[in-house]
Design a protein around this motif. Structure first.
Motif, PDB file in Angstrom:
ATOM      1  N   THR A  15      81.752  74.012  33.283  1.00  0.00           N
ATOM      2  CA  THR A  15      83.280  74.646  32.016  1.00  0.00           C
ATOM      3  C   THR A  15      83.204  73.497  30.306  1.00  0.00           C
ATOM      4  O   THR A  15      83.040  72.279  30.894  1.00  0.00           O
ATOM      5  CB  THR A  15      84.214  75.425  32.323  1.00  0.00           C
ATOM      6  OG1 THR A  15      85.100  75.307  31.359  1.00  0.00           O
ATOM      7  CG2 THR A  15      85.015  73.674  33.128  1.00  0.00           C
ATOM      8  N   LYS A  84      79.471  77.754  30.155  1.00  0.00           N
ATOM      9  CA  LYS A  84      80.927  78.481  29.502  1.00  0.00           C
ATOM     10  C   LYS A  84      81.308  76.912  28.527  1.00  0.00           C
ATOM     11  O   LYS A  84      81.522  75.891  28.996  1.00  0.00           O
ATOM     12  CB  LYS A  84      81.720  78.954  30.199  1.00  0.00           C
ATOM     13  CG  LYS A  84      82.672  78.151  30.440  1.00  0.00           C
ATOM     14  CD  LYS A  84      83.955  79.493  31.040  1.00  0.00           C
ATOM     15  CE  LYS A  84      84.295  79.293  29.122  1.00  0.00           C
ATOM     16  NZ  LYS A  84      85.344  80.123  29.793  1.00  0.00           N
ATOM     17  N   VAL A 109      77.440  80.778  27.737  1.00  0.00           N
ATOM     18  CA  VAL A 109      78.157  81.803  27.606  1.00  0.00           C
ATOM     19  C   VAL A 109      79.408  81.005  26.712  1.00  0.00           C
ATOM     20  O   VAL A 109      80.060  80.206  26.963  1.00  0.00           O
ATOM     21  CB  VAL A 109      78.961  82.640  28.934  1.00  0.00           C
ATOM     22  CG1 VAL A 109      80.019  83.153  27.813  1.00  0.00           C
ATOM     23  CG2 VAL A 109      78.259  82.557  29.416  1.00  0.00           C
ATOM     24  N   SER A 219      85.025  84.780  30.381  1.00  0.00           N
ATOM     25  CA  SER A 219      84.191  84.682  30.589  1.00  0.00           C
ATOM     26  C   SER A 219      83.551  83.473  31.043  1.00  0.00           C
ATOM     27  O   SER A 219      81.952  82.977  31.099  1.00  0.00           O
ATOM     28  CB  SER A 219      84.363  83.658  29.272  1.00  0.00           C
ATOM     29  OG  SER A 219      85.019  82.402  28.986  1.00  0.00           O
ATOM     30  N   THR A 223      80.236  83.872  32.633  1.00  0.00           N
ATOM     31  CA  THR A 223      78.616  83.129  33.270  1.00  0.00           C
ATOM     32  C   THR A 223      78.593  82.678  35.012  1.00  0.00           C
ATOM     33  O   THR A 223      77.484  82.651  35.824  1.00  0.00           O
ATOM     34  CB  THR A 223      79.545  81.587  32.901  1.00  0.00           C
ATOM     35  OG1 THR A 223      80.461  81.022  32.019  1.00  0.00           O
ATOM     36  CG2 THR A 223      79.321  80.168  33.325  1.00  0.00           C
TER      37      THR A 223
END
Length: 448
Positions: A15, A84, A109, A219, A223
């Protein structure tokens, strides 16, 4: 020496987002989601926010070099395929992230975070054009809500039809697929895949609970599912269900919008497992007793236990086919499972509404001798009269509440003397299934 057995290497995801000091959104939400879904989460923090459930109070951006260094450190050591993005506050940050995405060939993403759920802007207006021009074309999937989809597409998105038009416009920029989330529309997500020119509606329902961090969690879930090999449609459906459960299981932690609980479903499953294990032990206690069978009513008996914060009979486990007397011993007819007995569930649910610590109950045969033994054991006792039961009510709901009301709190013993076609009965209540099972065995031992 004990050697660790070989295990399957987990999928590694990343992330690239901002922190939330309140623990509800951003990096915190993403990493909790990754952990809950069984992938290994890594992170690159873009901004540090002073944030709580009421909103973003202050924000401090990291330098593009600091962000790139984090991504570089992870990607040169681990095999990261899916990542993401969340909060990318400035044009400089967006450009640096786009550069790192190209360099490491990451499948992205993109969650175009523009404002915090609890309030506060997270993306500067001048950075939106850079996001559209430089990062969006590199992404596999974008997951905007209606407002974000409108900003990316340059139009207002107020209806499902608007969402279709906006999704196509966003894919025209270069992203392969768009999921316009339905939290601000009709709870239905819209998935558009440009390669096949297909729209897929993913229906949902508005559920009660805290929603802070729901967009980040969604999200991150998409992912994680994509990294685990799911198709995009499957990932979108599973992510939606995951978020709905996280909202339902949310708990208030501050004065504002409560955060979603990514581990809520996992913790619920844990509690259900513990209840089933406890109930099996309780049944074993009853079956191994030489005396308990004398307390089994003609209709059989049942023992049940609820998970914490149960709110329906499906949250209460019991023996599927009751416990009966066979050759002088107690024998369970069927396995223990949730929703197996509405009768015992009603007793437990009515009790725990008054005292959340009372989560278990067993019904046993009524007799004056048994009632006298309960008094000898110094158990709190109350009762109800079936003849006084109002019409259109459930006996166990009404009777349990009535007995509790008479006693002033939840007693250990609730009995009734029966009625036309109804066998008199004693119910023993307690905190756990093994507690009431041991109580029933002790009671049986005191009866000749």
């Amino acid at each position: 020496m004990i050697e660790k057995s070989l295990t399957i290497k987990p999928q590694i995801v990343m992330t690239i987002a901002g922190s939330d000091s309140g623990g509800g959104a951003g990096i915190a939400a993403d990493l909790k989601t990754f952990a809950a879904l069984g992938v290994h989460g890594t992170c690159a923090i873009t901004s540090i926010t002073a944030q709580n459930t009421t909103g973003v109070l202050e924000s401090f951006d990291l330098t593009p070099e600091a962000i790139a260094s984090q991504i570089e450190a992870v990607c040169t050591d681990m095999e990261v395929k899916w990542a993401k993005t969340g909060m990318l506050a400035s044009s400089e940050i967006v450009r640096e992230v786009a550069k790192e995405v190209r360099k490491h060939g990451l499948s992205i993403v993109l969650d175009p975070v523009m404002a915090a759920e609890a309030g506060g802007n997270l993306l500067r207006k001048e950075a939106i054009s850079v996001l559209i021009e430089e990062l969006l074309p590199l992404c596999k999937v974008a997951t905007p809500n209606a407002f974000e989809a409108g900003d990316l597409a340059g139009m207002a998105v107020k209806t499902p039809e608007d969402a279709k038009v906006a999704a196509k416009k966003i894919t025209d920029i270069g992203v392969e697929a768009v999921i316009v989330t339905g939290g601000h529309l009709d709870a239905t997500d819209l998935l558009y895949e440009a390669t096949s020119d297909t729209f897929t509606r993913i229906p949902g329902t508005f559920v009660k609970g805290g929603t802070h961090g729901s967009g980040c969690t969604y999200s991150a879930a998409v992912t994680a599912f994509l990294a685990s090999g799911e198709s995009l449609e499957s990932a979108a459906r599973k992510a939606k269900k995951f978020v709905e459960q996280a909202i339902l299981m949310s708990q208030p932690v501050g004065r504002g919008t409560g955060p979603v609980n990514q581990l809520g479903a996992t913790l619920d499953e844990k509690e259900r497992y513990l209840v089933l294990r406890e109930l099996k032990e309780a049944v074993s206690i009853l079956e191994n007793s030489f005396d308990f069978s004398k307390l089994i009513p003609e209709v059989g008996c049942n023992i049940g236990m609820a998970i914490p914060q149960a709110d329906g009979y499906k949250d209460v486990a019991a023996v599927e086919g009751r416990i009966v007397k066979h050759k002088g011993r107690a024998v369970s007819v069927g396995c223990v499972d949730f929703g197996a007995s509405r009768h015992v569930a009603r007793i437990i649910l009515a009790s725990l509404r008054k005292n959340p610590e009372i989560r278990a109950a067993i019904n046993v045969k009524y007799s004056r001798e048994a009632l006298a033994a309960c008094r000898e054991m110094k158990l709190g006792i109350s009762s109800f009269d079936r003849a006084e039961e109002p019409e259109n009510t459930s006996t166990m709901d009404w009777g349990t509440v009535e007995a509790i009301k008479k006693y002033g709190s939840v007693p250990k013993v609730i009995y009734d003397k029966g009625g036309p076609g109804k066998e008199p009965m004693i119910r023993l209540l307690g905190a756990s299934a093994t507690e009431v099972a041991k109580l029933a065995v002790e009671l049986a031992e005191k009866i000749d």
